[in-house]
Design an enzyme around this catalytic site. Sequence first.
Site, mmCIF file in Angstrom:
data_model
loop_
_atom_site.group_PDB
_atom_site.id
_atom_site.type_symbol
_atom_site.label_atom_id
_atom_site.label_comp_id
_atom_site.label_asym_id
_atom_site.label_seq_id
_atom_site.Cartn_x
_atom_site.Cartn_y
_atom_site.Cartn_z
ATOM 1 N N ASN A 35 0.837 -1.213 0.000
ATOM 2 C CA ASN A 35 0.000 0.000 0.000
ATOM 3 C C ASN A 35 0.872 1.264 0.000
ATOM 4 O O ASN A 35 0.569 2.233 0.688
ATOM 5 C CB ASN A 35 -0.925 -0.008 1.221
ATOM 6 C CG ASN A 35 -2.034 1.016 1.090
ATOM 7 O OD1 ASN A 35 -2.592 1.193 0.004
ATOM 8 N ND2 ASN A 35 -2.357 1.720 2.167
ATOM 9 N N SER A 124 -4.365 2.003 17.633
ATOM 10 C CA SER A 124 -5.394 2.895 17.093
ATOM 11 C C SER A 124 -6.500 3.114 18.111
ATOM 12 O O SER A 124 -6.794 2.236 18.932
ATOM 13 C CB SER A 124 -5.984 2.228 15.843
ATOM 14 O OG SER A 124 -7.190 2.837 15.456
ATOM 15 N N TYR A 151 -10.328 -5.378 11.407
ATOM 16 C CA TYR A 151 -9.134 -4.521 11.484
ATOM 17 C C TYR A 151 -8.837 -4.162 12.943
ATOM 18 O O TYR A 151 -7.717 -4.330 13.439
ATOM 19 C CB TYR A 151 -9.321 -3.245 10.648
ATOM 20 C CG TYR A 151 -8.317 -2.181 10.995
ATOM 21 C CD1 TYR A 151 -6.975 -2.336 10.679
ATOM 22 C CD2 TYR A 151 -8.703 -1.019 11.701
ATOM 23 C CE1 TYR A 151 -6.034 -1.376 11.041
ATOM 24 C CE2 TYR A 151 -7.779 -0.051 12.049
ATOM 25 C CZ TYR A 151 -6.445 -0.238 11.724
ATOM 26 O OH TYR A 151 -5.520 0.707 12.098
ATOM 27 N N LYS A 155 -5.695 -5.072 15.939
ATOM 28 C CA LYS A 155 -4.942 -4.160 16.825
ATOM 29 C C LYS A 155 -5.067 -4.616 18.280
ATOM 30 O O LYS A 155 -4.087 -4.605 19.038
ATOM 31 C CB LYS A 155 -5.448 -2.722 16.676
ATOM 32 C CG LYS A 155 -5.174 -2.092 15.308
ATOM 33 C CD LYS A 155 -3.690 -1.919 15.064
ATOM 34 C CE LYS A 155 -3.396 -1.272 13.726
ATOM 35 N NZ LYS A 155 -1.989 -1.359 13.312
ATOM 36 N N TYR A 179 -3.229 5.909 17.959
ATOM 37 C CA TYR A 179 -3.465 7.145 17.196
ATOM 38 C C TYR A 179 -4.951 7.421 17.105
ATOM 39 O O TYR A 179 -5.742 6.520 16.860
ATOM 40 C CB TYR A 179 -2.974 7.020 15.752
ATOM 41 C CG TYR A 179 -1.620 6.422 15.527
ATOM 42 C CD1 TYR A 179 -0.605 6.496 16.472
ATOM 43 C CD2 TYR A 179 -1.359 5.784 14.314
ATOM 44 C CE1 TYR A 179 0.640 5.942 16.209
ATOM 45 C CE2 TYR A 179 -0.118 5.236 14.049
ATOM 46 C CZ TYR A 179 0.865 5.304 15.003
ATOM 47 O OH TYR A 179 2.093 4.751 14.733
ATOM 48 N N ASN A 200 -11.570 6.210 2.240
ATOM 49 C CA ASN A 200 -12.527 5.853 3.297
ATOM 50 C C ASN A 200 -12.673 6.978 4.304
ATOM 51 O O ASN A 200 -13.676 7.058 4.992
ATOM 52 C CB ASN A 200 -12.015 4.631 4.068
ATOM 53 C CG ASN A 200 -11.859 3.425 3.182
ATOM 54 O OD1 ASN A 200 -12.820 3.014 2.533
ATOM 55 N ND2 ASN A 200 -10.658 2.871 3.114
ATOM 56 N N ARG A 233 -14.553 13.927 15.884
ATOM 57 C CA ARG A 233 -13.331 13.123 15.999
ATOM 58 C C ARG A 233 -12.167 13.993 16.459
ATOM 59 O O ARG A 233 -12.174 15.216 16.303
ATOM 60 C CB ARG A 233 -12.939 12.525 14.632
ATOM 61 C CG ARG A 233 -13.945 11.543 14.061
ATOM 62 C CD ARG A 233 -13.989 10.248 14.858
ATOM 63 N NE ARG A 233 -14.896 9.263 14.272
ATOM 64 C CZ ARG A 233 -16.214 9.229 14.481
ATOM 65 N NH1 ARG A 233 -16.802 10.117 15.254
ATOM 66 N NH2 ARG A 233 -16.949 8.280 13.911
ATOM 67 N N GLY A 296 -21.701 1.490 12.049
ATOM 68 C CA GLY A 296 -20.519 1.258 12.894
ATOM 69 C C GLY A 296 -19.831 2.532 13.355
ATOM 70 O O GLY A 296 -18.852 2.458 14.101
#
Length: 341
Positions: A35, A124, A151, A155, A179, A200, A233, A296
């Site tokens: 990526n 995360s 995902y 973590k 993070y 995304n 956020r 979600g």
Amino acid sequence: MRVLVTGGAGYIGSHTVVALVEAGHEVRVVDSLVNAHRASLDRVRTITGVDVPLHVTDLRDADALGKIFADGSFEAVVHFAGLKAVGESVAQPLRYYDNNLGSTISLLQVMERHGVDALVFSSSATVYGVHDAVDAMPLREDLPLGAVNPYGETKVQIERILTDVADADDRLRFAVLRYFNPVGAHPSGLIGEDPQGIPNNLVPYLAQVAVGRREKLLVFGDDYPTPDGTGVRDYIHVMDLADGHVAALAHLAEFPGANAWNLGTGRGSSVYEVLHAFERAVGHELPYEVTARRPGDAPVSYCDPGKAERDLGWRAVRSLDQMCADHWHWQRDNPNGYAAD
Ligand code: NAD
Ligand code: WQD
């Protein structure tokens, strides 16, 4: 310090490589380029004047990784490598578990074999799961962990693996950095986030609207229990995040075992606040349309960053306007990311 950065050709990794080199560390990168583009490290050389060696290797290839360790005599590892798209992880869970857990286990085994005791890991905010209650904020490190997608589960599981491995060997020092929402770019505009396909995340999407690659922003819900109804956020400038890794490495020796620190600003911004900050950066209004909530999504997520300030002497200093201005600088100068290199 001689530092190996895994995933160092990626978005946060490349910015952290700049910060590490500027702090005087000797850095090498290992990245499979699943990526990322190698061009990111060419740009790092332009910024820093230092040629950072890149090993194009998948971390799950323990033999190849062992050779890199044999050659590098590293004192610490900063581990960014991993797949990170939530929706993709729901569609391809095995790929995510295999890549993220497999690469971390392989890395830890090779570190053990080569006597490397210090690791900084990219965790995360996703490990806190989704808190529907706005008064659950700010999120602190001692909250129970609970992921809501594969995902995030990778973590959580990696954090548990790191704790178990560190508990079994008192020489080990693992910094788990959680993070919040990284955005922005290096102020040179030479490196930045280059998502594959449709972005995304909010800020990369907005940047592509601004540069004409997308028609309009879709605002995922304006009926949340927040001041303007849109999701809130904790956005953090990627250069502040990069500095957080330099601080973690500097203080790692003081913290035996595996320890977690939130890296965020502690301030929440709504989708509309980000939209307007980005419009200020671009200099004109951007088209948007309100649509349904994204399944979600939490209404609000922001952290208490106090532990990182107390322990690591680090805090985020860059504003939301700075994040948007730098993100826009990168996107404007590189409308198609690294594709042209
Ligand atoms: P990124 O995709 O730009 O960087 C990850 C890098 O890891 C890429 O360069 C990729 O090629 C490499 N990679 C993936 N699997 C690998 C493997 N098996 N072997 C070797 N290299 C491999 O992502 P990013 O945004 O820079 O994220 C870095 C880390 O931070 C990731 O672990 C991610 O989960 C975590 N994180 C990111 C965010 C975010 O919003 N960007 C938020 C919290 C945590
Ligand atoms: C932010 C806000 C959206 C896009 C995700 C992952 C998380 C972490 C970071 C790695 C929300 C709204 C978004 C859009 C919108 N990654 N939004 N229109 O959801 O906090 O976190 O990325 O660990 O795991 O879940 O970030 O940027 O996707 O969304 O309205 O096109 O913007 O609803 O309120 P999020 P985001």
